[in-house]
Structure formats: C-alpha cells, structure tokens
Design a protein around this motif. Structure first.
Motif, mmCIF file in Angstrom:
data_model
loop_
_atom_site.group_PDB
_atom_site.id
_atom_site.type_symbol
_atom_site.label_atom_id
_atom_site.label_comp_id
_atom_site.label_asym_id
_atom_site.label_seq_id
_atom_site.Cartn_x
_atom_site.Cartn_y
_atom_site.Cartn_z
ATOM 1 N N MET A 136 64.599 10.021 36.187
ATOM 2 C CA MET A 136 64.286 8.592 36.266
ATOM 3 C C MET A 136 64.995 7.807 35.165
ATOM 4 O O MET A 136 65.527 6.719 35.389
ATOM 5 C CB MET A 136 62.777 8.365 36.249
ATOM 6 C CG MET A 136 62.188 8.449 37.657
ATOM 7 S SD MET A 136 60.390 8.724 37.733
ATOM 8 C CE MET A 136 59.785 7.565 36.525
ATOM 9 N N ASP B 197 60.520 -0.617 37.983
ATOM 10 C CA ASP B 197 59.842 0.417 37.198
ATOM 11 C C ASP B 197 58.400 0.641 37.654
ATOM 12 O O ASP B 197 57.927 1.778 37.689
ATOM 13 C CB ASP B 197 59.877 0.049 35.703
ATOM 14 C CG ASP B 197 61.268 0.233 35.100
ATOM 15 O OD1 ASP B 197 62.163 0.744 35.795
ATOM 16 O OD2 ASP B 197 61.454 -0.133 33.923
ATOM 17 N N MET B 198 57.694 -0.434 38.009
ATOM 18 C CA MET B 198 56.309 -0.282 38.480
ATOM 19 C C MET B 198 56.287 0.557 39.753
ATOM 20 O O MET B 198 55.442 1.435 39.939
ATOM 21 C CB MET B 198 55.663 -1.652 38.733
ATOM 22 C CG MET B 198 55.366 -2.443 37.462
ATOM 23 S SD MET B 198 54.272 -3.888 37.719
ATOM 24 C CE MET B 198 55.265 -4.893 38.824
ATOM 25 N N LEU B 199 57.233 0.267 40.636
ATOM 26 C CA LEU B 199 57.303 0.987 41.912
ATOM 27 C C LEU B 199 57.624 2.467 41.692
ATOM 28 O O LEU B 199 56.965 3.363 42.236
ATOM 29 C CB LEU B 199 58.369 0.307 42.785
ATOM 30 C CG LEU B 199 58.491 0.673 44.245
ATOM 31 C CD1 LEU B 199 59.112 2.038 44.432
ATOM 32 C CD2 LEU B 199 57.163 0.623 44.980
ATOM 33 N N GLU C 50 57.258 4.260 39.020
ATOM 34 C CA GLU C 50 56.192 4.966 38.301
ATOM 35 C C GLU C 50 55.049 5.314 39.246
ATOM 36 O O GLU C 50 54.406 6.362 39.101
ATOM 37 C CB GLU C 50 55.652 4.128 37.134
ATOM 38 C CG GLU C 50 56.613 3.944 35.971
ATOM 39 C CD GLU C 50 56.973 5.228 35.230
ATOM 40 O OE1 GLU C 50 56.284 6.250 35.416
ATOM 41 O OE2 GLU C 50 57.953 5.217 34.489
ATOM 42 N N SER C 51 54.782 4.458 40.216
ATOM 43 C CA SER C 51 53.748 4.780 41.201
ATOM 44 C C SER C 51 54.202 5.958 42.053
ATOM 45 O O SER C 51 53.427 6.863 42.368
ATOM 46 C CB SER C 51 53.437 3.570 42.085
ATOM 47 O OG SER C 51 52.800 2.570 41.310
ATOM 48 N N ASP D 110 53.702 9.051 39.936
ATOM 49 C CA ASP D 110 52.300 9.504 39.941
ATOM 50 C C ASP D 110 52.041 10.374 41.162
ATOM 51 O O ASP D 110 51.450 11.455 41.077
ATOM 52 C CB ASP D 110 51.342 8.296 40.054
ATOM 53 C CG ASP D 110 51.124 7.597 38.732
ATOM 54 O OD1 ASP D 110 51.526 8.135 37.689
ATOM 55 O OD2 ASP D 110 50.539 6.494 38.752
ATOM 56 N N PHE E 176 47.848 0.221 43.348
ATOM 57 C CA PHE E 176 47.904 1.587 43.891
ATOM 58 C C PHE E 176 46.598 2.325 43.587
ATOM 59 O O PHE E 176 46.603 3.532 43.360
ATOM 60 C CB PHE E 176 49.115 2.349 43.339
ATOM 61 C CG PHE E 176 50.403 2.061 44.055
ATOM 62 C CD1 PHE E 176 50.854 2.879 45.087
ATOM 63 C CD2 PHE E 176 51.156 0.934 43.725
ATOM 64 C CE1 PHE E 176 52.038 2.602 45.756
ATOM 65 C CE2 PHE E 176 52.351 0.644 44.396
ATOM 66 C CZ PHE E 176 52.784 1.482 45.418
ATOM 67 N N LYS F 78 44.698 2.193 40.980
ATOM 68 C CA LYS F 78 44.635 2.751 39.627
ATOM 69 C C LYS F 78 44.476 1.688 38.547
ATOM 70 O O LYS F 78 44.792 0.517 38.756
ATOM 71 C CB LYS F 78 45.934 3.515 39.343
ATOM 72 C CG LYS F 78 46.039 4.793 40.159
ATOM 73 C CD LYS F 78 47.077 5.719 39.525
ATOM 74 C CE LYS F 78 46.903 7.117 40.045
ATOM 75 N NZ LYS F 78 47.481 8.111 39.168
ATOM 76 N N HIS G 56 51.029 -3.463 36.813
ATOM 77 C CA HIS G 56 50.432 -2.146 36.595
ATOM 78 C C HIS G 56 51.490 -1.182 36.066
ATOM 79 O O HIS G 56 52.637 -1.550 35.900
ATOM 80 C CB HIS G 56 49.780 -1.631 37.885
ATOM 81 C CG HIS G 56 50.741 -1.441 39.021
ATOM 82 N ND1 HIS G 56 50.889 -0.259 39.666
ATOM 83 C CD2 HIS G 56 51.621 -2.302 39.613
ATOM 84 C CE1 HIS G 56 51.790 -0.395 40.628
ATOM 85 N NE2 HIS G 56 52.255 -1.610 40.615
ATOM 86 N N GLN G 57 51.067 0.040 35.781
ATOM 87 C CA GLN G 57 51.908 1.139 35.279
ATOM 88 C C GLN G 57 52.267 0.954 33.791
ATOM 89 O O GLN G 57 53.143 0.166 33.434
ATOM 90 C CB GLN G 57 53.196 1.296 36.114
ATOM 91 C CG GLN G 57 52.946 1.921 37.469
ATOM 92 C CD GLN G 57 52.458 3.376 37.391
ATOM 93 O OE1 GLN G 57 52.542 4.000 36.339
ATOM 94 N NE2 GLN G 57 51.936 3.891 38.491
ATOM 95 N N ALA H 214 56.072 1.375 32.570
ATOM 96 C CA ALA H 214 56.890 0.240 33.012
ATOM 97 C C ALA H 214 56.571 -1.000 32.167
ATOM 98 O O ALA H 214 57.475 -1.718 31.719
ATOM 99 C CB ALA H 214 56.628 -0.039 34.492
ATOM 100 N N ARG I 7 57.679 -0.711 28.430
ATOM 101 C CA ARG I 7 59.136 -0.905 28.344
ATOM 102 C C ARG I 7 59.465 -2.402 28.422
ATOM 103 O O ARG I 7 60.272 -2.915 27.638
ATOM 104 C CB ARG I 7 59.826 -0.155 29.481
ATOM 105 C CG ARG I 7 61.361 -0.262 29.457
ATOM 106 C CD ARG I 7 62.004 0.478 30.627
ATOM 107 N NE ARG I 7 61.739 1.909 30.584
ATOM 108 C CZ ARG I 7 60.953 2.554 31.432
ATOM 109 N NH1 ARG I 7 60.347 1.906 32.426
ATOM 110 N NH2 ARG I 7 60.746 3.854 31.304
ATOM 111 N N GLU J 120 59.848 10.138 29.268
ATOM 112 C CA GLU J 120 59.684 10.875 30.530
ATOM 113 C C GLU J 120 59.305 12.332 30.260
ATOM 114 O O GLU J 120 58.554 12.929 31.032
ATOM 115 C CB GLU J 120 60.968 10.826 31.365
ATOM 116 C CG GLU J 120 61.326 9.469 31.938
ATOM 117 C CD GLU J 120 60.328 8.942 32.960
ATOM 118 O OE1 GLU J 120 59.492 9.715 33.465
ATOM 119 O OE2 GLU J 120 60.387 7.748 33.247
#
Lengths: 207, 207
Positions: A70, A94-96, A98-99, A102, B53, B55, B67-68, B71, B74, B98
């Motif tokens: 990543m 990045d949010m996408l 990272e989901s 997960d 998601f 969470k 979220h996340q 992300a 950063r 990571e």
C-alpha cells in the motif's frame, strides 16, 4: 521517474499482493524483473530473514529495498497522477484502501488458519457476513461514482482489481460474477494501457 | 487549517485506536469534542449501522464524516508538517506504519478471539514469537535514528505512541518497560506541546 533504472520485484509465484505492484509498474510503462521464488522452502530458508520485516513482496529500485504494497502503490501513484489532486482527494483514496485493508487482513487470517475446527467456527462471521457486507459497499461506491474514490481512476482501483483473483479464491466465490460493478471496474482497469499488455502476458497462476 | 471549525471524535471510552486522533488533534492545538459511547450495547444498537464501514473511530469536521485512523493521521500530519518533506520521506513513514499495522491486526485478531482453545494454540506464534520480533525491530530503528522514520518526528511516532497503552494490554506485557528506546520515544512524544496537556487531562482508562 527517469531516475528509476533497475527495478526488481521479488515475490512468490502467485498473483497475491505482489500483483498490485506488477499492475502499477505496468501502468507506468516501467520494465521490471518479475522474480518469483519457486518454492516455499526456498523462501523460508534463503530469503525470509533478509526481508525488512520478514515479508514479501520486496521491491528493489537501483539496489535499494522497499516494502509494503500500500505504501509503495501510493508512492508510485503520486509519480503517475493516480494519488489524488490534493490532500482531501488523497484522504478519500486512503480511507477507502484502509477499509479494504481491514477486510483483507481479516479474510487473510481466516484463510491461513490451520486450525480447521476454529476455521469452521468463524466461517459464518467472515465468509457469510463480513464478506458480502464489504463487497456490497465497494460495489455500491463504484455504481455511484464509477471508481472507488473521487469519481476517477486512482491507485486504489488498480490495487483492488490487481488482488481480485487472489481475493476471490480466499473468500470462496467469484467476486466478479456476483458484483457487476466490481466486474465492470475490473474490466476497465484491465483495459488500461500497460495493464492490458501485462494481463495478456503474465504467467498464469491460480491465485 | 482555519477552515476546521467544529471537530467531533466519536469512539469508545478507551484509548484504543481513537487515541491516535486525540493525540494528533492535541498536537495541532485543535479543540475537539471527545465523544465516548458509554456502553457496547449502545454502540451496537444506536451507532454501528450509521458508520461508513460499521466501525469507529469516526471524525466529524464541520459535520462531514471521516474514518480510518491511519488515513486521517496521515492527512492531519500533512497539515502540520509531520508527513515528510517529500514523496520519499512520506514513503518511509508509510512503510513503517504499514508494518506496524500488519503486526497490530494480527495481535488484534488474537486478542479478540473468543475461541479459548484456538487462542491457546496460536499464542506462542503471536505473543512469544511475532511480538518480540516486531518490537525489537521498532526498538532498534528508534535506537539508530531517534525516531521511527527519516530520523525526525512524524505522525508515525505519534500514532504508535498513542496506542502503546492499548497495545501493551493486548500483547500481555508492558512494552515500555522492556524496550528502552520505545519508552524513550514515548516520553519524548508525551512531552510535546499539546500532547503533554492532553495526557495530563485525558480521562483515565485502562487501555
């Protein structure tokens, strides 16, 4: 980019996570040595200890070692205009991703679980509940925005399409058969210059 | 940054992953509503379905949901000069974080494993083998470079220090007692303006 002369990717003889870097480099028109460690014992005995955190893939650029798909796809994405046009767009990517990560890491732990009894126990939660939950989300996002983030192509699309084969194998279903928008994104990514040629010529492996 | 007016963090009443955002916002001198969902049933019944998601943590800025944690840290890091001075420095931070994330997610699956039989079986691999492997790596990096990436403070230092309490609980040891360079980094991060005040005034929770 002209300063990247010798590029070597070390990974297993599968698509797996390494395919994300093969896709990105192919999209960028970069030649790279696609080195595949032939067997698992060879990996364990001759390579594992030399890796930054004991893991693959490893990307070497002019002899310098890099790792973490990543991180590397984001970095390569910046070099070819696929990392968002500003900080807010980069955040959406990045949010996408990272989901997705997960989701991936949970499926991963399930898939590589050697305790068959426990695997049977957690299967309903991971394969029957979590997997459709995430895949429907991604499918809907693509349906509404054509791409996974910012309504335009980014390294997140390439990353996720690159691992779809591997991932279908792990979640025990053909993701592209069931989710038409994910399939449509796959077809569009596979048709991109560079990636099209790579998909045609790459070694045929199961996952 | 002046455009961030109302900031609300929704999380559980623990440090956990949410603490990473509390640390970053505190470092940036940003006021935020530290909303803690009191009980687990409340989370499941009233909040979970509304999350992007499913969470937490959720960060709302002027009403817009994000979220996340990685992300977001950063993204916040870019706003306060803690995300590297160029793409290569950003990559070094990302590779490190990571690797931490790989480690964290495996420990996480172990920690939240409700199958006691299986937990006992995988404990040697995760707690006795993987945990010291990663912690020694991080400890050595700090020893050699003073910080986790690029030899200077980044959002990766703040992120990892923020979750150390939580993490010590999950890996069943006081990380800072055993690894002196991680402890030293913790002390330096805890002494940063903004974070110092936060650590003094934050609600006392176990993890």
């Amino acid at each position: 980019m002209s300063d990247m002369k010798e590029i070597k990717l070390t990974y297993f003889n599968i698509m797996g996570l390494g395919e994300t870097l093969r896709f990105m480099l192919s999209y960028m028109g970069k030649e790279f040595e696609d080195f595949r460690i032939p067997t698992f014992p060879e990996w364990v005995n001759n390579y594992k200890k030399k890796m930054p955190f004991g893991k693959l893939p490893l990307l070497e650029i002019d002899g310098k070692p890099y790792h973490q798909t990543m991180a590397l796809c984001r970095w390569l994405g910046k070099k070819c205009g696929l990392a968002g046009d500003n900080d807010d767009e980069a955040l959406e990517i990045d949010m996408l991703i990272e989901s997705f990560s997960d989701f991936r890491s949970t499926v991963w732990v399930y898939f590589y679980n050697s305790d068959e009894e426990n695997k049977k126990k957690i299967r309903p939660r991971i394969i029957e509940s979590m997997t459709p939950f995430y895949l429907e989300k991604f499918d809907n996002i693509i349906k509404e925005n054509k791409f996974l983030a910012n309504g335009k192509l980014s390294w997140a699309d390439i990353y996720i399409v690159a691992v779809l084969g591997y991932f279908s194998f792990m979640v025990e279903m053909d993701i592209c058969e069931k989710y038409e928008n994910i399939r449509d994104l796959r077809d569009r990514v596979h048709a991109l210059p560079g990636i099209k040629e790579w998909v045609e010529k790459r070694p045929q492996t199961h996952w």
